[in-house]
Scaffold this active site. Structure first.
Site, PDB file in Angstrom:
ATOM      1  N   ALA A  31       0.770  -1.248   0.109  1.00  0.00           N
ATOM      2  CA  ALA A  31       0.126  -0.015  -0.081  1.00  0.00           C
ATOM      3  C   ALA A  31       0.994   1.311   0.103  1.00  0.00           C
ATOM      4  O   ALA A  31       1.805   1.419   0.615  1.00  0.00           O
ATOM      5  CB  ALA A  31      -0.889  -0.148   1.298  1.00  0.00           C
ATOM      6  N   GLU A  82       4.243  11.192 -29.786  1.00  0.00           N
ATOM      7  CA  GLU A  82       5.162   9.891 -29.880  1.00  0.00           C
ATOM      8  C   GLU A  82       4.049   9.114 -30.216  1.00  0.00           C
ATOM      9  O   GLU A  82       4.529   7.741 -30.212  1.00  0.00           O
ATOM     10  CB  GLU A  82       5.821   9.773 -28.860  1.00  0.00           C
ATOM     11  N   CYS A 116       8.601  12.298 -25.255  1.00  0.00           N
ATOM     12  CA  CYS A 116       7.999  13.631 -24.497  1.00  0.00           C
ATOM     13  C   CYS A 116       8.566  14.808 -24.957  1.00  0.00           C
ATOM     14  O   CYS A 116       8.184  15.812 -24.454  1.00  0.00           O
ATOM     15  CB  CYS A 116       8.045  13.169 -23.075  1.00  0.00           C
ATOM     16  N   THR A 158       2.234   4.404 -14.402  1.00  0.00           N
ATOM     17  CA  THR A 158       2.852   5.727 -14.709  1.00  0.00           C
ATOM     18  C   THR A 158       2.308   6.025 -16.099  1.00  0.00           C
ATOM     19  O   THR A 158       2.833   6.874 -16.867  1.00  0.00           O
ATOM     20  CB  THR A 158       4.265   6.063 -14.820  1.00  0.00           C
ATOM     21  N   HIS A 248       8.509  18.196 -17.008  1.00  0.00           N
ATOM     22  CA  HIS A 248       7.972  17.094 -17.972  1.00  0.00           C
ATOM     23  C   HIS A 248       8.029  16.189 -16.738  1.00  0.00           C
ATOM     24  O   HIS A 248       8.557  15.879 -15.920  1.00  0.00           O
ATOM     25  CB  HIS A 248       8.932  16.471 -18.746  1.00  0.00           C
ATOM     26  N   SER A 361      12.924  10.997 -23.786  1.00  0.00           N
ATOM     27  CA  SER A 361      13.670  10.036 -23.993  1.00  0.00           C
ATOM     28  C   SER A 361      14.628   9.584 -25.216  1.00  0.00           C
ATOM     29  O   SER A 361      14.062  10.254 -26.130  1.00  0.00           O
ATOM     30  CB  SER A 361      13.151   8.723 -23.220  1.00  0.00           C
TER      31      SER A 361
HETATM   32  N1  ACO Z   1       4.870   3.248   0.071  1.00  0.00           N
HETATM   33  C1  ACO Z   1       5.693   4.442  -0.166  1.00  0.00           C
HETATM   34  N2  ACO Z   1       6.584   4.143  -1.062  1.00  0.00           N
HETATM   35  C2  ACO Z   1       6.841   3.173  -1.650  1.00  0.00           C
HETATM   36  C3  ACO Z   1       6.261   1.850  -1.340  1.00  0.00           C
HETATM   37  C4  ACO Z   1       5.231   2.125  -0.383  1.00  0.00           C
HETATM   38  N3  ACO Z   1       4.518   0.917   0.011  1.00  0.00           N
HETATM   39  N4  ACO Z   1       6.816   0.883  -2.071  1.00  0.00           N
HETATM   40  C5  ACO Z   1       7.542   1.344  -2.890  1.00  0.00           C
HETATM   41  N5  ACO Z   1       7.913   2.796  -2.611  1.00  0.00           N
HETATM   42  C6  ACO Z   1       8.598   3.886  -3.373  1.00  0.00           C
HETATM   43  C7  ACO Z   1       9.944   3.197  -3.199  1.00  0.00           C
HETATM   44  O1  ACO Z   1      10.874   3.652  -2.410  1.00  0.00           O
HETATM   45  C8  ACO Z   1      10.536   4.093  -4.585  1.00  0.00           C
HETATM   46  O2  ACO Z   1      10.647   5.472  -4.116  1.00  0.00           O
HETATM   47  P1  ACO Z   1      12.242   6.101  -4.158  1.00  0.00           P
HETATM   48  O3  ACO Z   1      12.625   6.082  -5.701  1.00  0.00           O
HETATM   49  O4  ACO Z   1      12.024   7.556  -3.591  1.00  0.00           O
HETATM   50  O5  ACO Z   1      12.976   5.351  -3.452  1.00  0.00           O
HETATM   51  C9  ACO Z   1       9.259   4.373  -5.554  1.00  0.00           C
HETATM   52  O6  ACO Z   1       8.188   3.825  -4.641  1.00  0.00           O
HETATM   53  C10 ACO Z   1       9.196   3.505  -6.801  1.00  0.00           C
HETATM   54  O7  ACO Z   1       9.481   2.100  -6.303  1.00  0.00           O
HETATM   55  P2  ACO Z   1      10.765   1.215  -7.191  1.00  0.00           P
HETATM   56  O8  ACO Z   1      10.494  -0.045  -6.581  1.00  0.00           O
HETATM   57  O9  ACO Z   1      12.024   2.016  -6.660  1.00  0.00           O
HETATM   58  O10 ACO Z   1      10.557   1.338  -8.516  1.00  0.00           O
HETATM   59  P3  ACO Z   1       9.478   0.627  -9.334  1.00  0.00           P
HETATM   60  O11 ACO Z   1      10.313  -0.773  -9.901  1.00  0.00           O
HETATM   61  O12 ACO Z   1       8.130   0.367  -8.832  1.00  0.00           O
HETATM   62  O13 ACO Z   1       9.719   1.399 -10.970  1.00  0.00           O
HETATM   63  C11 ACO Z   1       9.851   3.356 -12.240  1.00  0.00           C
HETATM   64  C12 ACO Z   1       9.408   2.742 -10.882  1.00  0.00           C
HETATM   65  C13 ACO Z   1      11.184   2.944 -12.561  1.00  0.00           C
HETATM   66  C14 ACO Z   1       9.642   4.815 -12.478  1.00  0.00           C
HETATM   67  C15 ACO Z   1       8.950   2.703 -13.148  1.00  0.00           C
HETATM   68  O14 ACO Z   1       7.562   2.984 -12.842  1.00  0.00           O
HETATM   69  C16 ACO Z   1       9.223   2.752 -14.652  1.00  0.00           C
HETATM   70  O15 ACO Z   1       9.833   2.218 -15.506  1.00  0.00           O
HETATM   71  N6  ACO Z   1       8.264   3.976 -15.283  1.00  0.00           N
HETATM   72  C17 ACO Z   1       8.579   4.556 -16.527  1.00  0.00           C
HETATM   73  C18 ACO Z   1       9.865   5.118 -16.976  1.00  0.00           C
HETATM   74  C19 ACO Z   1       9.854   6.800 -16.434  1.00  0.00           C
HETATM   75  O16 ACO Z   1       8.631   7.446 -16.328  1.00  0.00           O
HETATM   76  N7  ACO Z   1      10.810   7.221 -16.744  1.00  0.00           N
HETATM   77  C20 ACO Z   1      11.161   8.794 -16.305  1.00  0.00           C
HETATM   78  C21 ACO Z   1      11.350   9.637 -17.459  1.00  0.00           C
HETATM   79  S1  ACO Z   1      11.053   9.038 -18.958  1.00  0.00           S
HETATM   80  C22 ACO Z   1       9.514   8.979 -19.403  1.00  0.00           C
HETATM   81  O17 ACO Z   1       8.692  10.108 -19.058  1.00  0.00           O
HETATM   82  C23 ACO Z   1       8.597   7.953 -20.096  1.00  0.00           C
END
Ligand code: ACO
Length: 453
Positions: A31, A82, A116, A158, A248, A361
């Site tokens: 959660a 895109e 983007c 996301t 962004h 990207s």
């Molecule tokens: N409560 C609160 N926070 C939590 C919980 C919880 N229960 N569980 C996890 N989190 C936090 C983590 O600590 C982390 O935070 P932090 O980075 O501050 O440490 C965050 O949630 C994300 O969790 P992670 O396990 O680190 O990452 P995840 O495997 O979920 O992947 C990511 C996240 C990489 C952003 C993924 O969603 C993704 O690939 N997104 C698309 C790529 C993207 O948007 N890139 C950005 C620029 S490019 C573009 O715009 C497309």
């Protein structure tokens, strides 16, 4: 022409959304992972009735109607997206259906694509045209729009979808600053769409965040240098230069980190003698290497704390659409502008300096800025621009919530029908906002037919 900038702005987003708390439960993650960890509350989703063409048709038609602009007043139309469907055939060409009945075919501009960043590139094309010898005293219209959907996995929460259209011309209330734009481009495979049979990108999430922060550092440093030179400033340009900072926004949590990152840049460029006075207790951080600190939790936390106030006043008001709709890709940054305009009083916005960071990207990025005119009386253009956005919050509230199960089914259906012809969508037209263009059918020649709700 003087004071080239944004004269009108319009946004559209899907009428359906999924709740991120419910999605956490459905996905079986802890959660708070999406709502706190990523900072997302709702995610917009398009059914089979909407595609990139229909979203763009809607946003253009709405803008023209709401501002009572004549199609003959538009001399350039640019699309940044895109979301690709007909590959060689542009979304711009589809939008010509709105212009042709008015006899307007003499209209430059076409689609621009790089993740983007396409919307910003389209915007820069429009500004360049208005400032050029070929400008014919008509407006430019820039459309930024995308449908962001990911394969199952950590990136899926996301996603998002939406469009922002902007009317560009001289004597605008939101004026683009000249001689300060700072750009950074490199070749990286952090996010791209090599599989033409799929709507989903290939994404290296961690690398994309590292690239994002690296681009942010670099653009910010260059912007500060240029702004300082342009304004012949005696003190260096830093965070205080901006009243608002727009980014962004792939997910909202990244923006807290980004403001922190700018604070770190300011800290590292402060002369050592001033550190004890300006940053008591932080002397140890002078050794921090920007290139090796993207995921340093201690550095991140420290500078998120020093910049907490800046984040809350300069960036928090810009995150409404990102939090409620998700990543709109090319439209994300401009959704930030819409959010700002509907979240602050006109007196706060008038005369302010807005910094904008665009990231796509692959990678392409630019930091630039806007100065808002001081004139905010009831007859001003700024007043008109903000008034037009008054219904955005109501529309966000009027959306229909769908269950995570339904959300997953809708994505599976999108996946199944991707590139299919002939195709007849079955989504409920009544669920769309009034005035929305929707797909009626794709015929056996892959030609798409639309109607307006
Ligand atoms: N409560 C609160 N926070 C939590 C919980 C919880 N229960 N569980 C996890 N989190 C936090 C983590 O600590 C982390 O935070 P932090 O980075 O501050 O440490 C965050 O949630 C994300 O969790 P992670 O396990 O680190 O990452 P995840 O495997 O979920 O992947 C990511 C996240 C990489 C952003 C993924 O969603 C993704 O690939 N997104 C698309 C790529 C993207 O948007 N890139 C950005 C620029 S490019 C573009 O715009 C497309």
């Amino acid at each position: 022409p003087e004071d080239v900038g944004i004269l009108a702005i319009e946004t559209v987003f899907p009428s359906l959304y999924v709740d991120q708390t419910e999605l956490e439960q459905y996905d079986g993650v802890s959660a708070g992972k999406y709502t706190v960890g990523l900072g997302q509350h709702k995610m917009g989703i398009c059914g089979d009735r909407e595609d990139i063409n229909s979203i763009c048709l809607t946003v253009v038609q709405n803008l023209m109607e709401h501002y009572d602009i004549k199609y003959t007043d538009i001399g350039r139309l640019e699309v940044g997206t895109e979301t690709i469907i007909d590959k060689s055939k542009s979304v711009k060409s589809v939008l010509m259906q709105l212009f042709e009945p008015h006899g307007v075919m003499d209209i430059e501009g076409i689609d621009t694509t790089n993740a983007c960043y396409g919307g910003t590139a389209a915007l820069f094309n429009a500004i360049a045209w208005v400032e050029s010898s070929d400008w014919n005293h008509r407006y430019a219209l820039v459309v930024t729009a995308d449908i962001a959907v990911y394969a199952e996995g950590p990136a899926r929460p996301t996603g998002g979808a939406g469009a922002v259209a902007m009317l560009i011309g001289p004597n605008a209330p939101l004026v683009f600053d000249r001689h300060v734009r700072a750009t950074y481009m490199r070749h990286v495979y952090d996010f791209y769409k090599p599989d033409l049979a799929s709507e989903f990108p290939k994404v290296d999430g961690k690398l994309s965040i590292e690239c994002y922060l690296n681009a942010l550092d670099t653009c910010y440093q260059l912007y500060c240098k240029r702004a300082s030179k342009r304004d012949s400033k005696e003190t260096p340009v830093d965070l205080n230069h901006f009243d608002y900072l727009l980014f962004h926004t792939p997910f909202c949590k990244l923006m807290q980190k980004s403001v922190g990152r700018l604070g770190l840049n300011d800290f590292l460029s402060t002369s050592p003698g001033l550190i004890p006075q300006l940053y008591p207790g932080l002397n140890n951080y002078r050794k921090v290497d920007l290139n090796n600190s993207y995921f340093d939790k201690d550095v991140e936390k420290t500078f998120m704390t020093t910049t907490k106030g800046s984040f809350e006043t300069k960036t928090q008001p810009t995150l409404l659409l990102a939090n409620q709709i998700g990543n709109m890709y090319t439209a994300s940054l401009y959704g930030g502008l819409v959010s700002l305009l509907i979240n602050q009083n006109i007196e706060q916005i008038a005369g302010s300096k807005i910094g904008l960071f665009s990231y796509g990207s692959g990678l392409a990025s630019t930091m630039y800025s806007i100065t808002v005119t001081k004139d905010s009386n009831d007859n001003s253009q700024l007043y008109k621009l903000i008034s037009n956005l008054k219904n955005v919050k109501t529309k966000l509230e009027q959306r229909l919530k769908i269950s995570p199960e339904k959300f997953m089914t809708m994505l599976a259906v999108r996946q199944q029908n991707y590139n299919k012809a002939p195709f007849k969508p079955i989504g409920r037209v009544e669920d769309l906002f009034p005035g929305t263009y929707y797909l009626v059918e794709i015929d056996e020649m892959y030609r798409r037919h639309y109607r307006r709700h």
